[in-house]
Each structure stands twice: as C-alpha cells, then as structure tokens.
Design a protein around this motif. Structure first.
Motif, PDB file in Angstrom:
ATOM      1  N   MET A 121       0.832  -1.211   0.000  1.00  0.00           N
ATOM      2  CA  MET A 121       0.000   0.000   0.000  1.00  0.00           C
ATOM      3  C   MET A 121       0.864   1.258   0.000  1.00  0.00           C
ATOM      4  N   VAL A 122       1.976   1.211   0.736  1.00  0.00           N
ATOM      5  CA  VAL A 122       2.882   2.371   0.754  1.00  0.00           C
ATOM      6  C   VAL A 122       3.468   2.599  -0.626  1.00  0.00           C
ATOM      7  N   LYS A 123       3.899   1.530  -1.294  1.00  0.00           N
ATOM      8  CA  LYS A 123       4.456   1.664  -2.643  1.00  0.00           C
ATOM      9  C   LYS A 123       3.429   2.243  -3.617  1.00  0.00           C
ATOM     10  N   ALA A 124       2.179   1.814  -3.467  1.00  0.00           N
ATOM     11  CA  ALA A 124       1.131   2.309  -4.361  1.00  0.00           C
ATOM     12  C   ALA A 124       0.918   3.802  -4.173  1.00  0.00           C
ATOM     13  N   THR A 125       0.946   4.261  -2.907  1.00  0.00           N
ATOM     14  CA  THR A 125       0.745   5.696  -2.654  1.00  0.00           C
ATOM     15  C   THR A 125       1.943   6.514  -3.122  1.00  0.00           C
ATOM     16  N   GLN A 126       3.119   5.897  -3.139  1.00  0.00           N
ATOM     17  CA  GLN A 126       4.321   6.609  -3.596  1.00  0.00           C
ATOM     18  C   GLN A 126       4.486   6.567  -5.112  1.00  0.00           C
ATOM     19  N   GLY A 127       3.625   5.830  -5.811  1.00  0.00           N
ATOM     20  CA  GLY A 127       3.676   5.775  -7.269  1.00  0.00           C
ATOM     21  C   GLY A 127       4.680   4.799  -7.814  1.00  0.00           C
ATOM     22  N   THR A 128       5.110   3.848  -6.982  1.00  0.00           N
ATOM     23  CA  THR A 128       6.116   2.878  -7.438  1.00  0.00           C
ATOM     24  C   THR A 128       5.597   2.024  -8.586  1.00  0.00           C
ATOM     25  N   TYR A 129       4.291   1.692  -8.542  1.00  0.00           N
ATOM     26  CA  TYR A 129       3.727   0.779  -9.547  1.00  0.00           C
ATOM     27  C   TYR A 129       3.255   1.499 -10.816  1.00  0.00           C
ATOM     28  N   ASN A 130       3.383   2.829 -10.834  1.00  0.00           N
ATOM     29  CA  ASN A 130       2.993   3.616 -12.022  1.00  0.00           C
ATOM     30  C   ASN A 130       1.548   3.348 -12.462  1.00  0.00           C
ATOM     31  N   ASN A 131       0.677   3.235 -11.452  1.00  0.00           N
ATOM     32  CA  ASN A 131      -0.762   3.046 -11.704  1.00  0.00           C
ATOM     33  C   ASN A 131      -1.068   1.798 -12.542  1.00  0.00           C
ATOM     34  N   THR A 132      -0.217   0.791 -12.439  1.00  0.00           N
ATOM     35  CA  THR A 132      -0.478  -0.446 -13.191  1.00  0.00           C
ATOM     36  C   THR A 132      -1.293  -1.451 -12.386  1.00  0.00           C
ATOM     37  N   VAL A 133      -1.407  -1.230 -11.096  1.00  0.00           N
ATOM     38  CA  VAL A 133      -2.145  -2.167 -10.236  1.00  0.00           C
ATOM     39  C   VAL A 133      -3.626  -1.804 -10.265  1.00  0.00           C
ATOM     40  N   PRO A 134      -4.489  -2.758 -10.575  1.00  0.00           N
ATOM     41  CA  PRO A 134      -5.927  -2.450 -10.599  1.00  0.00           C
ATOM     42  C   PRO A 134      -6.455  -2.119  -9.210  1.00  0.00           C
ATOM     43  N   LYS A 135      -7.535  -1.390  -9.201  1.00  0.00           N
ATOM     44  CA  LYS A 135      -8.124  -0.946  -7.938  1.00  0.00           C
ATOM     45  C   LYS A 135      -8.561  -2.133  -7.082  1.00  0.00           C
ATOM     46  N   ALA A 136      -9.079  -3.185  -7.726  1.00  0.00           N
ATOM     47  CA  ALA A 136      -9.543  -4.353  -6.973  1.00  0.00           C
ATOM     48  C   ALA A 136      -8.406  -4.984  -6.182  1.00  0.00           C
ATOM     49  N   GLU A 137      -7.206  -4.992  -6.755  1.00  0.00           N
ATOM     50  CA  GLU A 137      -6.071  -5.596  -6.050  1.00  0.00           C
ATOM     51  C   GLU A 137      -5.649  -4.733  -4.867  1.00  0.00           C
ATOM     52  N   MET A 138      -5.703  -3.426  -5.022  1.00  0.00           N
ATOM     53  CA  MET A 138      -5.368  -2.542  -3.897  1.00  0.00           C
ATOM     54  C   MET A 138      -6.399  -2.665  -2.779  1.00  0.00           C
ATOM     55  N   CYS A 139      -7.655  -2.843  -3.150  1.00  0.00           N
ATOM     56  CA  CYS A 139      -8.695  -3.083  -2.137  1.00  0.00           C
ATOM     57  C   CYS A 139      -8.439  -4.398  -1.405  1.00  0.00           C
TER      58      CYS A 139
END
Length: 724
Positions: free
Chosen positions: A581-599
């Motif tokens: 979750m921290v990596k996602a907020t920092q933009g590490t994944y470049n918005n490639t992770v779908p929202k369902a997976e982050m949920c």
C-alpha cells in the motif's frame, strides 16, 4: 289454522280476511321471528289460494296484499334510514323485515322497492365496517346499535340474496351495489360465508344475463364486458387465508366453473368477452393453471395450448418472455411451463431407446414358439393345494416375452402424461424434468432464436417476485440457472446477476460453475473474477479465493502475502500488504495495479489485524475512514463503550447480521438499566433467527461455510447465559 288452510283455503280466507289483516301490524310491531314464521306461512297459503296477479282474486284479498306491501315498505324505509341515538332494536327489526321479504319474494315479485333495499345494504355495510375495524372496547360501544358481527353477517347475506336483476337495472342502485361488493371483496375481515354469497350472486347475474332465452349471444342487459372483467378480477384477488378447507374447495369449484365458462363457452358468451376474460383474468392471475383438481387444470391448460403456436421457440418464448408469472411466484411454476413444452410432443409415437443405448439380443426370437416336447424342469416351491400352473422355463420365458411385447406397444403419451401429472404434485420431479428438457429444447433452436431469448432470460432471472421462493427448495431460479448451465451454447449473462442469484436463492454451486467457466473463457473479465471471488469469500473457501487472486494478481507482494495468510503467518503477511500500500501511494507501480487488487491489500491487512487482535489499530483506522462496521467490531473489545454509545450507534446504518446482534446484546447488558437483560434476550433471539436464516441459505454440503456461523451460535449462547 294452517291445517284448515290446507283443506279449505278459499273458504277460510274469505271468512277471516279481516282477522288476517288485523294481525299484520302487531307481528311487524313486536318483530318476533316465530310470529313472522307463522305469518309468512299464512300469507304464502293465501297467495297460493288467491294469486296476487290473478284477475279473479277478490278485492278484499288484494287489499290484504296491498297492506302487506305497505307494511314491508314502511319498515324497510325505517331500517334503511339513518339510526337515531335512541334506537336499540335495529338488528332485530332488520332481521324480521328481511325474513318476511325473503319468504314472500317468490309469490310477491314487486314486494320491495330497489332503492330501499340498497339503502339497507349500505347501512348494514356501514355497521359491519365499524364492527370489523373496531377494537374490543369500541365493539362493546357499538352494541348499542343492537348488532354484533354474527347478526350483521346474517343480515348481509339475506340482503345480498334479495338483490335481483330488478335492482341492478336501476343505474344508481347498480353503482351502489357494485361499490359495496368491491369493498367486501377487498376487505381482509369479510366472513367467508359472505364472500361465497357474493360469488353465488355474481355467478348468477353473469350466467343469467348472458343466457336469457331469445337474447343474442353478443348482447347483455346488466353488464358490459369491462364490468364483467372488473368483477372477476376482484373475485380473483380475494384473500382466502380465513377460509376453512371446505369453504376454499367450494370457492374454487364455483369460481373456476364460472371463469372457465366465460373463457370457453362459445354458445353463451361473445368471442370478444371470452378473449378479454382469458387475457385479463386467467392469464393475469393463473387460477385455472394452479387448480388442485387435475381435470379442471387440464381444461384450463387446453385453453393455453390452443392459443399458442406449436413450435418449441414459440412455447419457450411464451414461458420466458411473454407470460408474467408473478401470480404463481409462491409456487414452482415451471411445472406449468413444462406442460406447455411437453404438450407438443408427438404422443402417438412408440417409445424407443436412444440410439446410443446398450442393447442385447432378445431372449425369444420374434414369432418363435418354444418346443413343448421333452422333459421340462419344474419349480419345486409351489405350495400344496395351489391352483397355479407349475412354472417351467418355457412358461417363464413366454411370460417375459408377453411382458416385453406389451411394453413395446407403449406410446409417448403413456409415459409423458403421468410424468406431467407427477410433476404437478412434486416440485423435485418438475425441477429435474426442466433441467433435463431445457438443454434439449435450447440446442434445437436456431442461433437467431437463441439470441432472441437471451435478454428475456436475463430479465426473467432479475424479477423481484422470485424472492417469494427464496427459502423454497427447490425454487424456480435454481432450475432456470441450472438449465442454462447445462445448455450449449450458454447464453452470456452478467456476472453480478449470477453472483446475486447464487447467494440469494441457494444456487451457490450452479453459480460457481457458471462463473468458473466464464473466467476460463474470458481471462480479462475483471467483473467475473470479482464475482467469483466474492462467492468464494461468502462460502469461506479462502484457499480457492487465494488461488484465484494468485492467478490474476499483478504484483509479487499480493502473491507472497496471500501465501503467508494461507499458512497463518499473519504478522509477516500484514507487513507485506502494508508495504504494498505504501508503494502504491508513492507511485512505485505507475498506476499499473488495478483498484480491486489494492482493495484486496486493505482487506487482507484488516483481516491480519483482526487475527492478531490489534483492536487499537483497527479502531483508529475505523475512526479515520468512518467505517462503522470495523468500529462496532473493535470498540467493544477494547472496550470503549462511551465512544460506541455517543459516536457509533447514533450514526451507524449496518446490515442486520448475527454478529451485529451479538454486539448490540453486549451493549444492552453493559448499560445495566432496568430493561437491559430483557432487551438483551430479545436481541439474542433476533440474532438466532438471523443465524438460522443464513444457515438455511448455505449449500447442503459445505463445511467451511458453516464454521463462522457455528462460532456466532456459540457467542449467542454465551451472551444468553451471561444475562442470567
């Protein structure tokens, strides 16, 4: 006196006409039914000796008849008028006058003024309405009017039986009577005997109105087709919950007889009326198709059969798209649909085995006769003194050959007709028949026909009225969905609809099979995968759910975290999900992770926190995002009853679940007020009901799905015992 009248009526009447006239007024004044009975017997004999319409009737006898009519009209007008506060004998007066009118109506056709009779009916309806709608105290107060429900009911039936064609041809009277009948038919508290009386009345009106000698088939003097349909619709909506079995049987017999006549009797009713009744009454309420009597049901089914085309597409389209089945939504109505499909089979064809069936050569060649010469082995277990022929091998073979010969003569009708009738008595038979027949019918349709039925099938599965069968096993939605699952090609359905049907109508495994096949065919359909994962979650099949997510996940953290969760390494898994979750907020994944997976990361982090009993962290998270479900689950375990009482309970709007009831019960006990223990016991009772309801909604062979419910049952028992 009656004996003298029987022997010498003319002489007695002529000699005592003045005395007979003198006793009329006292009889009406004192309103005694015994006196009224004697008076009516006397007047009937007088009428038999001197018919009112006869020219030869003496003038003094005619004066007697006139006086009787005047007294009846006078007292009828009194009881029809609004009652004053000082009257307390209205019930006995109405009963007496109605008794006299009913007794003399056969010989005195014009004894009653229609307007006064309708006014009496209106008054009785008003009294009846007050009695039925009032509470016991007000009912005692209304006894000043001299009536109770039983007496008013009897008087209502008496007045209804006096309503004749002569009354209904007066427009104002007809309008008032129709309004009262509609009200009585709509009220839930109407006595069954009154409803049966109304049915007899309407049945007589309709049959007599259209069956008058010399009247053209297309004409009617009392009712228009629209009025006939309106009355039948009111009769179809009558609530029969208070009917005894005998009353319900009598109602069904009379009403269905009337309805079938109006739909099918071409000699009596015009074609336009028959069509309108069939379309707006029978097809809307389907009372004929759900009749308990097989003969009556088959007669109504013949009407449907004749009105539809004889192709499979036409029949299936009617079942799926055209007919509205809401009137039968409380029963397994696919048995009626099966009837429509099976009725177009060629019934005079012989029954044969399928081409791919296993067959063996016949034991006895066709036309061959066994050789009766030589010694035949005989059975030795025949009791002494028996008249039966000793059983030999040849006789046994011949007997079996005769049986096979008889069976070979059976036709399709010999199998299908009993099977159709059996389906009407057992929903399980109808369910398996539909699941067997529907895929066969579907595969015979042209591709264009299949496409034309796909959207109507989705619309049918989405109907709200199916919820009436939600607790039934089997139910219509299960059969429809399983039929589609076994069909080829399968029509494409929304995955959300499949998920909803699966969890709502106990069609879990059927829905899982459909979604799993869709996931394999459409790998990039995220909605389908999410619906499948949701069903796995509801069934507590965490391994299956983790396997699905590992197949479609983007990040390595998801796969590693789920593996750790499966093996019970909660703290390491929680750390991994937090890092993701921290990596996602920092933009590490470049918005490639779908929202369902982050949920999923968030959900699994919360799940790990629950397993690690991190109630402080959970409550802080719940306060931050205002998630009242998390707050409910964590605050009572800290415990923080003050925040729960002031901030959560007033704002929370959560779904009713056993878990919520457990927390509410603990809170009621913690309050320690005078109603705390009784309130907690009431909440626990509701929680048990919810848990049992959820238990019933789960599939029969499911162990993992029942584990959370078993834990909640245990908690409910603990709360209940702590209240003692």
């Amino acid at each position: 006196m009656n004996k003298v009248l029987e022997k010498q009526p003319h002489l007695f009447v002529r000699n005592n006409i003045n005395q007979i006239s003198q006793i009329l007024e006292p009889c009406f004044k004192f309103k005694m039914l015994d006196a009224g009975n004697s008076l009516c017997s006397l007047l009937k004999m007088v009428s038999a000796a001197f018919p009112p319409e006869a020219v030869s009737t003496p003038q003094d006898v005619k004066m007697l008849y006139q006086k009787v009519e005047e007294l009846v009209q006078k007292h009828l007008a009194v009881v029809a008028a609004p009652q004053t506060s000082g009257e307390d004998n209205s019930a006995s007066m109405i009963s007496f006058v109605l008794y006299v009118i009913k007794s003399l109506a056969e010989v005195h056709k014009n004894l009653v003024d229609p307007i006064n009779l309708v006014r009496v009916l209106q008054r009785l309806h008003g009294i009846w309405g007050c009695l039925v709608r009032s509470d016991p105290d007000s009912a005692v107060t209304s006894s000043r009017q001299g009536a109770d429900v039983g007496v008013v009911t009897g008087n209502l039936k008496s007045v209804l039986k006096l309503i004749s064609d002569r009354v209904m041809i007066v427009p104002d009277c007809k309008r008032s009577v129709t309004q009262i009948l509609n009200s009585l038919l709509s009220e839930k508290g109407t006595d069954p005997s009154v409803l049966l009386c109304i049915l007899d009345l309407i049945k007589g009106w309709v049959e007599d109105d259209f069956g008058k000698p010399g009247t053209p088939v297309a004409s009617s003097t009392l009712f228009t087709p629209k009025e006939v349909v309106s009355l039948l619709q009111k009769l179809s909506q009558v609530d029969k919950q208070n009917f005894s079995p005998s009353n319900a049987e009598e109602w069904d017999r009379k009403y269905l007889e009337l309805l079938y006549g109006l739909c099918a009797d071409s000699n009596k009713y015009p074609h336009s009326l028959r069509q309108e009744v069939f379309q707006k009454v029978e097809r809307q309420y389907l009372l004929g198709l759900r009749a308990k009597d097989p003969e009556v049901r088959m007669k109504f089914f013949a009407l449907y059969h004749e009105s539809l085309g004889k192709t499979l597409f036409t029949r299936l389209q009617y079942i799926i798209q055209i007919q509205d089945w809401e009137a039968l939504s409380d029963v397994f109505w696919l048995k009626q649909g099966l009837d429509l499909l099976l009725a177009i089979l060629v019934e005079d064809k012989p029954i044969t085995l399928a081409p791919n069936s296993a067959k063996i050569p016949p034991v006895l060649a066709s036309g061959a006769a066994p050789d009766s010469t030589g010694v035949q082995p005989m059975a030795t277990d025949i009791p002494e003194g028996s008249d039966e022929v000793p059983l030999t091998l040849d006789s046994l073979v011949l007997k079996h050959a005769h049986f096979l010969n008889e069976m070979s003569k059976l036709q399709v009708a010999d199998l299908i007709i009993p099977l159709r009738e059996l389906a009407h008595t057992d929903a399980n038979v109808a369910y398996h028949l539909w699941v067997l027949v529907f895929p066969i019918v579907w595969v015979t349709l042209h591709k264009e026909e299949q496409v034309a039925l796909a959207k109507p099938m989705i619309a049918l599965l989405s109907k709200d009225y199916h919820k009436k069968q939600q607790a039934h096993r089997p139910n219509v939605v299960q059969a429809l969905l399983e039929g589609l699952q076994l069909s080829h090609p399968q029509p494409r359905m929304p995955s959300e609809l499949i998920k909803y049907i699966g969890k709502t109508y106990n069609a879990w495994h059927i829905a899982l099979g459909l979604l799993e096949s869709h996931v394999m065919l459409f790998l990039n359909d995220t909605k389908c995968s999410e619906s499948l994962a949701e069903l796995y979650r509801l069934l507590n099949e965490e391994d299956m759910r983790c396997g699905l997510w590992m197949k479609r996940s983007i990040t390595a953290e998801t796969r590693a975290g789920l593996s750790l969760v499966q093996h019970g390494y909660w703290q390491r898994a929680q750390s991994l999900f937090y890092q993701a979750m921290v990596k996602a907020t920092q933009g590490t994944y470049n918005n490639t992770v779908p929202k369902a997976e982050m949920c999923l990361w968030e959900e699994q982090w919360l799940h790990c926190a629950t397993q690690l009993s991190q109630w402080d962290a959970l409550s802080d998270f719940g306060k931050l995002v205002e998630n009242y479900e998390i707050l409910f689950d964590s605050l009572w375990k800290q415990p923080d009853w003050a925040y729960l009482k002031d901030q959560v309970i007033p704002k929370a709007q959560l779904e009713e679940t056993p878990k919520l009831r457990i927390i509410q019960a603990y809170f009621a006990l913690h309050e320690k007020n005078t109603n705390g223990v009784p309130e907690a016991e009431n909440i626990v009772g509701k929680g048990v009901d919810l848990a049992l309801e959820q238990w019933w909604q789960l599939p029969e062979m499911s162990i993992h799905a029942r584990i959370p419910l078993l834990q909640q049952f245990q908690q409910l028992v603990e709360v209940q015992e702590s209240a003692k």
